[in-house]
Enzyme design. Structure first.
Site, short mmCIF file in Angstrom:
data_model
loop_
_atom_site.label_atom_id
_atom_site.label_comp_id
_atom_site.label_asym_id
_atom_site.label_seq_id
_atom_site.Cartn_x
_atom_site.Cartn_y
_atom_site.Cartn_z
N PRO A 2 0.89 -1.09 0.06
CA PRO A 2 0.07 0.09 0.02
C PRO A 2 0.91 1.30 -0.08
CG PRO A 2 -0.56 -1.55 1.92
CD PRO A 2 0.63 -1.79 1.24
N GLU A 3 0.72 2.06 -0.99
CA GLU A 3 1.21 3.63 -1.15
C GLU A 3 0.20 4.27 -0.59
OE1 GLU A 3 3.71 4.19 -4.38
OE2 GLU A 3 4.32 2.04 -4.61
N HIS A 91 -2.72 -14.93 9.51
CA HIS A 91 -2.01 -13.57 9.43
C HIS A 91 -2.46 -12.53 10.41
CE1 HIS A 91 0.58 -15.56 6.67
NE2 HIS A 91 -0.34 -15.71 5.85
N ARG A 110 3.58 -10.37 6.58
CA ARG A 110 5.23 -10.25 6.75
C ARG A 110 5.37 -9.45 7.95
NH1 ARG A 110 8.07 -8.88 1.25
NH2 ARG A 110 9.74 -8.74 2.52
N ARG A 151 18.35 20.00 -4.81
CA ARG A 151 19.01 18.78 -4.16
C ARG A 151 19.85 18.05 -5.19
NH1 ARG A 151 16.18 16.95 0.50
NH2 ARG A 151 17.66 15.04 0.38
#
Length: 274
Positions: A2-3, A91, A110, A151
């Site tokens: 998920p972003e 999970h 995970r 940058r």
DNA sequence: AGCGCAACCTGGAAGC
DNA sequence: TGCTTCCAGGTTGCGC
């Protein structure tokens, strides 16, 4: 993984079904996924009424009456699903029982993700959120461009740096660089104003499109109801190494930048001059 | 400041 | 078939 768009879709779904519900029980199935002991975390949210659900960066925030907040970081494989009560799954990490008998379940194969709870006002003191940069969809591209043009680092690394801009991960970094025709190894200062502006305009566009398509489902992402997204069908470069570029048919290439696989078109995104 | 890398995890895929 | 190795990647932390 998920972003920003995936967490946004989850937050909107949860906001609709969770607002007004009371947390009547907490099951810390895997206490290692709590940022603090269950003994201190549980009392902060038990009996609290949900006032809304929102997103900041990639973090899901559940706000409660009185100012307490429950925060979920899903990291790679985390999911938060609201539905009917069911037995504990392999999970499941933390389960919240609501006053209508339904289940709000944080599951994470995970075990990278975590849950934290903040008392009234405590969220403002969370170091992680304090360091996070501006929201790309709520910030003028001119302002965003200003954060990278001075940058010297690689633009791919800058996009992934949560202190530069919030919520961008590998998928949307690669997709926006492709749309803008920018090579992932280009240095921030060599983008130029115009290049940086173009990049953030495309980033906004790709994030909005992904939200509209319910996010990207690769590996095991699902929204708050357990449904898959569709944006993975719109990927131009992510996960498409060796396949022909949709614009010019050149085979897409993959390199490592900032330790991450970066897929791009060698022709549409030419190598920066050294 | 920037960069590389290890660590945290698990499971699926690829190689032998 | 069964084993080993690689890979996925958000974030932190360390060393150069």
């Amino acid at each position: 993984m998920p972003e920003l768009p995936e967490v946004e879709v989850i937050a909107r779904g949860l906001c609709a079904t969770l607002t007004g519900r009371v947390i009547s029980g907490v099951e810390p199935v895997d206490p290692t996924r709590l940022s603090e002991g269950a003994a201190t975390l549980v009392p902060k949210v038990l009996g609290a009424t949900v006032t809304g659900v929102r997103r900041r960066a990639k973090v899901l925030l559940v706000d409660m009456v009185g100012g307490a907040t429950l925060a979920f970081h899903l990291k790679m494989t985390g999911r938060v699903v609201h539905g009917p009560m069911r037995p504990v799954d392999r999970h499941d990490r933390t389960r919240f029982i609501l006053d209508d008998g339904s289940l709000l379940c944080f599951a994470d194969m995970r075990r990278f993700g975590y849950v934290c709870a903040f008392g009234p006002g405590g969220l403002a003191g969370w170091n992680f959120l304090r360091r996070v940069g501006p929201e790309p969809l709520e910030t003028d591209p001119v302002t965003l461009a200003g954060r990278v043009v001075s940058r010297t680092g690689r633009i791919k690394a800058l996009l992934l740096d949560q202190t530069v801009v919030a919520g961008v991960g590998n998928i949307y970094a690669d997709e926006s660089l492709f749309r803008a025709g920018i090579h992932p190894r280009t240095r921030g200062h060599s983008l130029g104003r115009a290049g940086a502006l173009r990049l953030f305009a495309h980033l906004q566009e790709v994030l909005l499109q992904a939200i509209a398509e319910n996010g990207s489902s690769i590996r095991n992402y699902v929204n708050a109801s357990g449904d898959a997204g569709a944006f993975q069908n719109s990927f131009a470069v992510y996960g498409r190494q060796g396949l022909p570029c949709a614009a010019c048919k050149t085979p897409l290439a993959a390199i490592k930048v900032a330790g991450r696989t970066s897929t791009y078109c060698p022709r549409c995104q030419p190598e920066p001059r050294p």
